[in-house]
Design a protein around this motif. Structure first.
Motif, PDB file in Angstrom:
ATOM      1  N   PRO A 291       0.817  -1.223   0.000  1.00 47.59           N
ATOM      2  CA  PRO A 291       0.000   0.000   0.000  1.00 47.59           C
ATOM      3  C   PRO A 291       0.844   1.263   0.000  1.00 47.59           C
ATOM      4  O   PRO A 291       1.977   1.281   0.492  1.00 47.59           O
ATOM      5  CB  PRO A 291      -0.796  -0.129   1.305  1.00 47.59           C
ATOM      6  N   ALA A 292       0.278   2.319  -0.579  1.00 49.60           N
ATOM      7  CA  ALA A 292       0.915   3.629  -0.505  1.00 49.60           C
ATOM      8  C   ALA A 292       0.926   4.111   0.937  1.00 49.60           C
ATOM      9  O   ALA A 292       0.097   3.718   1.761  1.00 49.60           O
ATOM     10  CB  ALA A 292       0.170   4.617  -1.401  1.00 49.60           C
ATOM     11  N   LEU A 293       1.887   4.974   1.252  1.00 41.53           N
ATOM     12  CA  LEU A 293       2.043   5.473   2.615  1.00 41.53           C
ATOM     13  C   LEU A 293       1.716   6.953   2.688  1.00 41.53           C
ATOM     14  O   LEU A 293       1.877   7.685   1.706  1.00 41.53           O
ATOM     15  CB  LEU A 293       3.489   5.265   3.088  1.00 41.53           C
ATOM     16  N   PRO A 294       1.280   7.430   3.850  1.00 44.75           N
ATOM     17  CA  PRO A 294       1.065   8.873   4.016  1.00 44.75           C
ATOM     18  C   PRO A 294       2.359   9.639   3.747  1.00 44.75           C
ATOM     19  O   PRO A 294       3.450   9.184   4.105  1.00 44.75           O
ATOM     20  CB  PRO A 294       0.632   9.010   5.480  1.00 44.75           C
ATOM     21  N   ARG A 295       2.227  10.796   3.104  1.00 46.95           N
ATOM     22  CA  ARG A 295       3.408  11.567   2.761  1.00 46.95           C
ATOM     23  C   ARG A 295       4.058  12.210   3.969  1.00 46.95           C
ATOM     24  O   ARG A 295       5.232  12.599   3.920  1.00 46.95           O
ATOM     25  CB  ARG A 295       3.053  12.650   1.741  1.00 46.95           C
ATOM     26  N   SER A 296       3.333  12.324   5.081  1.00 47.19           N
ATOM     27  CA  SER A 296       3.896  12.922   6.280  1.00 47.19           C
ATOM     28  C   SER A 296       5.097  12.136   6.752  1.00 47.19           C
ATOM     29  O   SER A 296       5.038  10.914   6.947  1.00 47.19           O
ATOM     30  CB  SER A 296       2.849  12.969   7.395  1.00 47.19           C
TER      31      SER A 296
END
Length: 323
Positions: A291-296
């Motif tokens: 899965p993609a991850l939060p950019r933070s």
């Protein structure tokens, strides 16, 4: 089938996908849907390559078993310590309890005793570290929870270690060794290890998209090589599957006894064998997710490339894939 796919893509906002189906070990259907690159309006084709995440694990397992068949190693070989394949090259000695009891078989079956795919998965800690640094850090800081061989815990880190075992026994980089041992004998030329950045994507590889602020390029995918790092087309996955399924139509790259061993579950988990999820109906398969991850930058890395989803019993069949 096309209407079902289009409905699925619309419901889940899928930019593009690819399918391939074999019957009697022969590719009978392959197709691409949607876009491989939205900005360039590039369509998905039957040759488009996608990250396959944990579908990498059966490929790594087959490479290890090819080495076993060649007499280069045994499933019972120790991995660490003075008598282990990797010796004392990683971490600080003396090792923590049970580390020197881990065998190749334990890593294949996810019964090493720890390093589970959860929120504390070592493979998603310290993304700045290379393989050697991460292995040493894990051995020094993450003791095993159980003695090897008695408890199942799906372990990406365990398959990272198998990648290093393959490198040690062949004298080649993991991906080059797997090409020789597995991919070329299956007639596969288009697979490769994924790169970390969109600008470095390989020829024929799709672009990945996240929802809203999620970043699909936040993972150190290159370091995931042996547990979740390959890219492949759907057709290439089928080419691999039909050469390790024990069916009579195409010659397998493993001996029949090895295939039976590979698909026999461990005593610790009746639903997992050596690199494959299995069931009582005689089917075997593997899933994969990244899965993609939060950019933070402060967001905690979640576990990914996780264990295969449960599949209901079905008549004995060739391996099936989900991604």
């Amino acid at each position: 089938m096309e209407s079902i796919i289009q409905e699925f893509m619309a419901q889940h906002e899928v930019p593009g996908l690819s399918i391939a189906i074999a019957k009697d070990d022969r590719l009978v259907c392959a197709d691409g849907f949607g876009l491989a690159d939205r900005e360039a309006n590039e369509p998905v084709t039957i040759h488009s390559c996608f990250r396959i995440a944990s579908i990498t694990k059966p490929i790594t397992a087959v490479a290890v078993l090819r080495l076993v068949e060649q007499g280069d190693l045994r499933e019972s070989d120790l991995v660490f310590g003075r008598n282990g394949i990797l010796g004392t090259a990683y971490g600080t000695q003396p090792y923590e309890q049970y580390i020197e009891d881990i065998t190749v078989e334990h890593l294949l079956a996810h019964t090493s005793g720890g390093w589970q795919n959860d929120a504390d998965d070592p493979m998603f800690q310290h993304p700045e570290m290379d393989h050697s640094q991460l292995i040493s850090w894990t051995l020094d800081n993450r003791p095993l929870d159980h003695p090897p061989g008695v408890h199942y815990a799906y372990s990406n880190f365990g398959y990272c270690l198998l990648g290093r075992v393959i490198e040690k026994m062949t004298g080649k980089r993991y991906d080059l060794a797997v090409r020789r041992l597995v991919l070329r004998p299956c007639g596969i030329e288009g697979m490769g290890i994924a790169q970390n950045k969109r600008t470095d994507r390989q020829f024929g590889e799709v672009v990945y998209y996240g929802h809203e602020e999620d970043d699909p390029y936040a993972h150190n995918v290159m370091r995931m090589d042996a547990h979740g790092g390959w890219i492949a087309s759907a057709s290439d996955l089928v080419r691999f599957a039909v050469r390790v399924n024990g069916f009579p139509h195409a010659p397998d790259i493993l001996q029949s006894d090895t295939i039976r061993r590979m698909t026999t579950p461990s005593s610790a988990n009746p639903g997992y064998a050596l690199g494959w999820a299995v069931n009582e109906a005689g089917s075997w398969w593997h899933g994969g997710a990244c899965p993609a991850l939060p950019r933070s930058s402060s967001a905690r890395l979640p576990a990914c490339a996780g264990p295969p989803s449960p599949t209901p019993a079905a008549p004995a069949s060739a391996p099936s894939w989900t991604n």
